[in-house]
Scaffold this active site. Structure first.
Site, PDB file in Angstrom:
ATOM      1  N   SER A 300      -8.531   3.107   4.955  1.00 17.47           N
ATOM      2  CA  SER A 300      -9.916   2.737   5.178  1.00 17.47           C
ATOM      3  C   SER A 300     -10.048   1.448   5.977  1.00 17.47           C
ATOM      4  O   SER A 300      -9.650   1.396   7.122  1.00 17.47           O
ATOM      5  CB  SER A 300     -10.630   2.629   3.824  1.00 17.47           C
ATOM      6  OG  SER A 300     -10.595   3.869   3.180  1.00 17.47           O
ATOM      7  N   ASP A 311      -4.748  -0.693  18.967  1.00 18.37           N
ATOM      8  CA  ASP A 311      -5.342  -0.105  20.173  1.00 18.37           C
ATOM      9  C   ASP A 311      -5.478  -1.117  21.306  1.00 18.37           C
ATOM     10  O   ASP A 311      -5.439  -0.753  22.482  1.00 18.37           O
ATOM     11  CB  ASP A 311      -6.702   0.500  19.853  1.00 18.37           C
ATOM     12  CG  ASP A 311      -6.605   1.868  19.191  1.00 18.37           C
ATOM     13  OD1 ASP A 311      -5.468   2.350  19.026  1.00 18.37           O
ATOM     14  OD2 ASP A 311      -7.652   2.439  18.837  1.00 18.37           O
ATOM     15  N   LYS A 325      -7.628   8.047   6.357  1.00 19.82           N
ATOM     16  CA  LYS A 325      -8.967   8.333   5.859  1.00 19.82           C
ATOM     17  C   LYS A 325      -9.984   7.739   6.818  1.00 19.82           C
ATOM     18  O   LYS A 325     -10.115   6.535   6.932  1.00 19.82           O
ATOM     19  CB  LYS A 325      -9.176   7.758   4.468  1.00 19.82           C
ATOM     20  CG  LYS A 325     -10.540   8.111   3.896  1.00 19.82           C
ATOM     21  CD  LYS A 325     -10.661   7.662   2.467  1.00 19.82           C
ATOM     22  CE  LYS A 325     -12.013   8.090   1.905  1.00 19.82           C
ATOM     23  NZ  LYS A 325     -13.131   7.454   2.613  1.00 19.82           N
TER      24      LYS A 325
END
Length: 392
Positions: A300, A311, A325
């Site tokens: 989460s 990223d 998740k």
């Protein structure tokens, strides 16, 4: 965040380890209804409230046949969504306590394994006092086999009202199964633990272990990082292993410590307008070399932070695949004192990846054996950061 008609509710990014994490959002009460509206001239039952919440706020279309089922349990089961569940009044109160950094439980962090729940650490508390230790696998909770239960449900069974008992069956290597009876207590959850580590004889690095993201966690991370950098740390390891998440705002603020600009994540759902969350632009350590350590218990909000830094090539990820998740749950209070935890949106990483069921795969694999010392994954993370510093 913007207000809509209806009540402000708390959304949860539940998963990962023993704690539950929270995200603040709102559900759209103006959505068209697929069932008969609630009437003011007759008492409203829990089933009616659940139907109304699912109709107005669930992240996808709900089959009317599911909504016509007679009980809450039947309706929830019909959704086939492991993250949507009915919370009893006691369970709801326990979740509310978690936002304050405490919970009623037994003091373990656990991660999902095929046979049950692997104990990854035993905090000071009743479980450790009873003899449960790191490396044990919980295979039964009050007579129910954990291997046959969804992970979230297993956690809910362990948690409970302070002063009540929970019976755990534990499998321990070379000992077989052992039964424990543990009394639940109020557990103080430390959001972080930070210290200085040495690389070789002279180099110093910061080690920041983040256990969860309750209110104030990002500020503590920033203060700890700054203190250790001022003491000579040349880089930092941010350890998110077994971190199930926490307040979404804290994940955004934590990313903002190390990243000057960029998207943290995007969310969208049938009854939710698409939203884009970005860093604050107030980075205090935008150039500090970073290694982020993760495992299957990182979930989460922890995955949001790890995914953002990954990223943007802001950190090297080390460890194991994260939990995976990428859904947002809203806690909708009900009139009986309980609540409905329902999925209201999905999120994607800055690169647009949906990590549901896939998780984030670190570039450098490192696995810790909980039965041995030292921590093998941390050793690899330290070597990785040493290589990053040498290359810089």
């Amino acid at each position: 965040m913007r207000r809509r008609a209806g009540s402000l509710v708390a959304a949860v990014l539940v998963a990962g380890a023993f704690f539950l994490g929270f995200l603040i959002t709102q559900a759209d009460s103006g959505a068209p209804s697929a069932v008969a509206p609630l009437r003011a001239d007759r008492p409203v039952g829990v089933v009616d409230e659940v139907r109304a919440e699912l109709t107005s706020a669930y992240y996808r279309w709900v089959d009317p046949e599911v909504l016509r089922l007679e009980t809450v349990d039947e309706i929830v089961a019909g959704l086939e969504d492991p993250h949507t569940d009915y919370l009893t009044p006691v369970e709801y109160e326990s979740i509310q306590d978690t936002t304050e950094g405490t919970y009623s439980g037994i003091g373990l962090t656990v991660g999902p394994v095929r046979r049950g729940l692997l104990v990854t650490s035993a905090l000071k508390g009743p479980a450790r006092a009873a003899g449960i230790r790191k490396g044990d696998v919980i295979v039964g909770i009050d007579g129910e086999r954990t291997g046959a239960l969804p992970f979230d449900r297993s956690l809910a069974l362990i948690k409970g009202e302070t002063g009540t008992l929970v019976r755990l069956t534990v499998r321990r290597p070379r000992r077989g199964t052992i039964d424990f009876t543990v009394m639940r207590q109020d557990i103080d959850v430390p959001p972080i633990n930070a210290r200085m580590l040495k690389l070789g004889k002279k180099a110093k690095i910061a080690y920041v272990r983040v256990f969860a993201f309750p209110d104030g966690a990002a500020e503590r991370i920033e203060r700890a990082t700054t203190r250790l950098v001022e003491q000579g740390a040349r880089g930092a390891i941010v350890d998110l292993r077994d971190n199930p998440g926490g307040l979404f705002s804290q994940a955004v603020s934590a990313a903002s410590i190390y990243l000057e600009e960029g998207i943290v994540c995007r969310t969208d759902g049938v009854h939710e307008e698409a939203q884009t969350f970005t860093v604050t632009g107030d980075a205090t350590h935008p150039e500090l070399p970073l290694v982020v350590l993760v495992n299957g218990g990182s979930a989460s909000a922890a995955e949001i932070l790890a995914g953002t830094l990954y990223d943007y090539d802001r950190a090297t990820l080390v460890g194991e695949r994260t939990f995976g998740k990428a859904s947002v749950q809203t806690i909708a209070p009900l009139r009986n004192g309980g609540a409905l935890k329902l999925t209201t949106a999905k999120y994607v990483t800055p690169a647009g990846a949906d990590i549901t069921g896939r998780g984030i795969h670190p570039g450098i694999v490192a696995v810790d054996d909980p039965l041995t010392q030292p921590d093998e994954a941390l050793l690899i993370a330290r070597r990785t950061l040493a290589d990053v510093l040498a290359a810089g």
